[in-house]
Design an enzyme around this catalytic site. Structure first.
Site, PDB file in Angstrom:
ATOM      1  N   PHE A 107       0.886  -1.080  -0.230  1.00  0.00           N
ATOM      2  CA  PHE A 107      -0.026   0.062   0.123  1.00  0.00           C
ATOM      3  C   PHE A 107       0.814   1.354  -0.055  1.00  0.00           C
ATOM      4  O   PHE A 107       0.882   2.289  -0.725  1.00  0.00           O
ATOM      5  CB  PHE A 107      -0.966   0.010   1.098  1.00  0.00           C
ATOM      6  CG  PHE A 107      -1.336   1.314   1.582  1.00  0.00           C
ATOM      7  CD1 PHE A 107      -2.313   2.084   0.524  1.00  0.00           C
ATOM      8  CD2 PHE A 107      -1.365   1.767   2.978  1.00  0.00           C
ATOM      9  CE1 PHE A 107      -2.789   3.390   0.988  1.00  0.00           C
ATOM     10  CE2 PHE A 107      -1.862   2.961   3.446  1.00  0.00           C
ATOM     11  CZ  PHE A 107      -2.682   3.595   2.252  1.00  0.00           C
TER      12      PHE A 107
ATOM     13  N   TYR B  47       5.138  -8.802  14.918  1.00  0.00           N
ATOM     14  CA  TYR B  47       5.510  -7.414  14.241  1.00  0.00           C
ATOM     15  C   TYR B  47       6.401  -6.555  14.928  1.00  0.00           C
ATOM     16  O   TYR B  47       7.190  -5.939  14.472  1.00  0.00           O
ATOM     17  CB  TYR B  47       4.214  -6.867  13.985  1.00  0.00           C
ATOM     18  CG  TYR B  47       4.333  -5.669  12.975  1.00  0.00           C
ATOM     19  CD1 TYR B  47       4.763  -5.629  11.633  1.00  0.00           C
ATOM     20  CD2 TYR B  47       3.679  -4.429  13.346  1.00  0.00           C
ATOM     21  CE1 TYR B  47       4.900  -4.404  11.032  1.00  0.00           C
ATOM     22  CE2 TYR B  47       3.799  -3.117  12.815  1.00  0.00           C
ATOM     23  CZ  TYR B  47       4.342  -3.264  11.506  1.00  0.00           C
ATOM     24  OH  TYR B  47       4.265  -2.097  10.575  1.00  0.00           O
TER      25      TYR B  47
END
Length: 322
Positions: free
Chosen positions: A15, A152
């Site tokens: 993105f 993450y």
């Protein structure tokens, strides 16, 4: 000011990566985009293929690139490759950790070999569920190192540590950006993040699912502003870390209500259980970015979210297949 002429973008079909590539091409750079497409929107790799100066390589940056792909070298390396939404990194936990460790090492080795400046896109998630507010770059964070989100959080924290190690031990030219929540057109409607989820639900007339009481805050930065911050860091000599985000807080509930209004939707708001380790407050202090990069976000929430809703509305047919 540094010129960006030959640029490698890892995660270039993601993105933020796709918007970054598009901006670099518009400024006359030659761009090699590398992405394994594990979390990219369908067809993202072909979006820019007809643009002069653009080349795409389907590859996992956790393993070295073929030497022929590096011919001519680079002056700048942007390392964005990593799953970024909870849906994706919980689905791909080991892949996420490998991108943060081996992928960062690969990108740093390329930058060192080429004498290029490397820009690492880290994340506000390194602050965890912060005990300080707003978060400045000196705050060390409050992260659960073995929680579900740790794959993450710790991948990015390790990536930062490795980047600074290369800078100290090998004099590699590096800059670290800590990106806060970024939104805008081209997000996958199923990526699990707040803005695309609310847009999809509002446009379909489905209940808009708000976790908890919705009073937890987020910092939302329009993608064009985030990309401008990354490019400003690349052109500077500043090592970072530097927060790239919007200092205007918005609650999750207020975001849902604004998106519903912009979509002209009658969707009810439905409160659901909170996610584990979901941060309650998230807001950047951006004095460092303003002073060292001359950067601050320019797109207000209503304008950015209106453009995002319009994009999702235009792609509603594709969304129905998700």
């Amino acid at each position: 000011m540094r010129e960006l002429k030959r640029v490698l973008v890892t995660g270039g079909a993601g993105f933020v990566g796709l918007t970054l590539c598009e901006r670099l091409l518009a400024e006359g750079a030659h761009v090699l985009s590398v992405d394994d497409l594990s979390t990219s929107a369908p067809g993202a790799e072909s979006t820019l293929t007809r643009r002069p100066g653009y080349r795409f390589v389907h590859h996992d940056i956790s393993t070295p690139l073929h030497p022929s792909w590096l011919a001519g070298g680079f002056d700048t390396v942007f390392h964005l490759a990593s799953p970024a939404s909870p849906v994706d990194y919980l689905r791909l936990p080991i892949h996420t950790l490998r991108a943060g460790a081996f992928g960062t090492a690969t990108a740093l080795d390329i930058a060192e070999r080429c004498g290029a400046r490397l820009v690492l896109t880290s994340t506000s998630e390194v602050y965890g569920d912060p005990a300080e507010h707003p978060q400045n770059e000196m705050y060390w964070g409050n992260v659960n190192p073995i929680g579900v989100r740790s794959v993450y959080d710790e991948a990015k924290r390790f990536a930062e540590a490795l980047t600074f190690a290369y800078r100290r031990a090998r004099s590699t030219d590096t800059g670290v950006a800590r990106i806060f929540n970024t939104y805008g057109p081209r997000m996958r409607p199923d990526d699990g993040r707040m803005v695309p989820t609310f847009c999809r639900q509002a446009l379909r007339g489905e209940p808009i699912t708000v976790t908890g009481d919705g009073l937890q805050t987020r910092s939302l930065c329009y993608v064009d502003d985030t990309v401008a911050g990354l490019i400003a860091l690349a052109r500077s000599d500043y090592p970072g870390p530097v927060n790239i985000g919007n200092p205007d807080e918005l609650t999750v509930l207020a975001t849902a209500e604004l998106i519903r209004e912009l979509a002209g939707s009658r969707s009810p708001i439905e409160h659901v259980a909170e996610s584990p380790d979901d941060p309650q407050r998230r807001c950047p202090e951006i004095t460092v970015a303003a002073e060292h990069l001359g950067w601050r976000p320019r797109v207000p929430y209503r304008e950015g979210l209106a453009q995002t809703v319009s994009w999702f509305r235009a792609h509603i047919g594709a969304m129905r297949a998700v």
